[in-house]
Design an enzyme around this catalytic site. Structure first.
Site, short mmCIF file in Angstrom:
data_model
loop_
_atom_site.label_atom_id
_atom_site.label_comp_id
_atom_site.label_asym_id
_atom_site.label_seq_id
_atom_site.Cartn_x
_atom_site.Cartn_y
_atom_site.Cartn_z
N PHE A 1 88.21 -7.99 35.25
CA PHE A 1 88.39 -7.54 36.65
C PHE A 1 89.52 -8.40 37.10
O PHE A 1 89.11 -9.49 37.30
CB PHE A 1 87.30 -7.03 37.37
CG PHE A 1 86.18 -6.06 37.05
CD1 PHE A 1 86.45 -4.75 37.09
CD2 PHE A 1 85.16 -6.69 36.50
CE1 PHE A 1 85.36 -4.08 36.64
CE2 PHE A 1 84.12 -5.99 35.69
CZ PHE A 1 84.05 -4.56 36.03
N ASP A 2 90.47 -7.85 37.47
CA ASP A 2 91.41 -8.34 38.58
C ASP A 2 90.52 -8.23 39.83
O ASP A 2 89.67 -7.64 40.09
CB ASP A 2 92.86 -7.88 38.88
CG ASP A 2 93.53 -8.34 39.84
OD1 ASP A 2 93.54 -9.55 39.77
OD2 ASP A 2 94.44 -7.42 40.43
N GLY A 3 91.15 -9.17 40.85
CA GLY A 3 90.31 -9.29 42.06
C GLY A 3 90.87 -8.32 43.12
O GLY A 3 90.44 -7.18 43.32
N ASP B 1 95.44 -3.88 39.07
CA ASP B 1 96.13 -2.90 39.84
C ASP B 1 97.73 -3.08 39.62
O ASP B 1 98.38 -2.23 40.16
CB ASP B 1 96.04 -3.07 41.08
CG ASP B 1 96.54 -4.55 41.69
OD1 ASP B 1 97.18 -4.55 42.72
OD2 ASP B 1 96.06 -5.66 41.07
#
Length: 299
Positions: free
Chosen positions: A160-162, A273
């Site tokens: 996951f990106d943050g 995102d």
């Protein structure tokens, strides 16, 4: 008593996210729905090949060995006739799917709520945006992405990106408005204050519960892969601690390209995102675009 999905990790997925139907989709885009339906019917006994999200789904379903913990539901704009081929393809590929909703061109995201979906994966960006706006974790699958390798058959690996994915875009807005120095000062000042949750925080929680339920056959390994550097790592780590959630790996890359690190982590899926990060990662791993936050307001 009616069956319910309470307590299960529920993944709703479109046919193009689960199977490779790009050739059929080109017929749909270049012709009409009748030609598409005829092609699917002609290929009813020809199983579709696994798609980008296939590995993720297959591994998650392995958690059902001794108890029902994961439910995968087809949620597709396909017509019911085309849906026959999808279920046959699932059967041939030994995916025990029990449920499906086929809407013949209408937006399917309204059914996420009764499904209690924790995640929606689709190749349709408009459906994904609508799902995100309705409060569901959702991503547009990069159908051109590399498929997952089989180096870790007993692990579901998810990266996951943050900011704007696990966390809100609060800090990202500061970065885009005022630059890196302001972002770092902002995050140091608020290091002890947890970041607000992003759209994928509930999914990470559900994965954490699934991991704790446990099975000797398969486990989950998660990674936070963020452009943040160590100067702003404190707040991200404290936020996860405040949620009582652990990730197995955290990569604070300080602006380095994520793709090479993801290639070596070998996730079954990566969520980000920013389309640039997704496209770069897709050269090596399955990836999907989370159209949330300030980076996606004008796209």
């Amino acid at each position: 008593m009616a069956t319910n999905l309470d307590g299960q990790l529920v993944v709703a997925i479109s046919s193009r996210a689960l199977f490779d139907l790009e050739e059929e989709n080109r017929v749909f885009e270049q012709s009409d729905d009748r030609a598409y339906m005829k092609l699917q019917l002609d290929r009813l006994d020809q199983p579709a090949k696994p798609g980008v999200a296939f590995s993720l789904v297959k591994k998650l379903l392995a958690f059902n060995t001794d108890a029902k913990r994961v439910e995968v539901v087809m949620l597709s704009r396909n017509d019911p006739v085309s849906g026959l081929r999808i279920f046959r393809s699932a059967e041939v590929n030994k995916l025990p799917l029990e449920r499906g909703v086929f809407t013949k061109g209408r937006a399917p995201y309204d059914y996420l709520r009764p499904l209690q979906a924790n995640l929606f994966l689709s190749a349709n960006p408009q459906d994904v945006r609508a799902a995100l706006n309705a409060g569901f974790a959702a991503a547009t699958v990069a159908t051109h992405a590399a498929h997952a390798k089989n180096s870790y058959p007993n692990e579901v690996r998810i990266a996951f990106d943050g900011d704007a994915v696990l966390f809100s875009d609060q800090a990202e807005r500061v970065f885009q408005k005022d630059g890196l120095d302001a972002f770092q000062k902002h995050e140091r000042k608020l290091a002890s204050k947890p970041l607000p949750p992003g759209p994928f925080m509930p999914l990470l929680q559900a994965l954490h519960r699934l991991q704790q339920a446990g099975t000797p056959h398969i486990r989950i390994r998660t990674a936070l892969v963020t452009a943040r550097g160590l100067a702003t790592a404190d707040r991200a780590i404290r936020t996860l601690m405040g949620w009582n959630i652990e990730v197995d790996e955290a990569m604070f890359l300080g602006g380095l390209a994520k793709a090479e690190f993801l290639r070596d982590f070998e996730p079954d899926f990566f969520f980000d995102d920013q389309t640039g990060h997704v496209d770069a990662a897709a050269q090596h791993v399955p990836a999907g675009h989370v159209a949330s936050g300030v980076s996606n307001q004008s796209t």
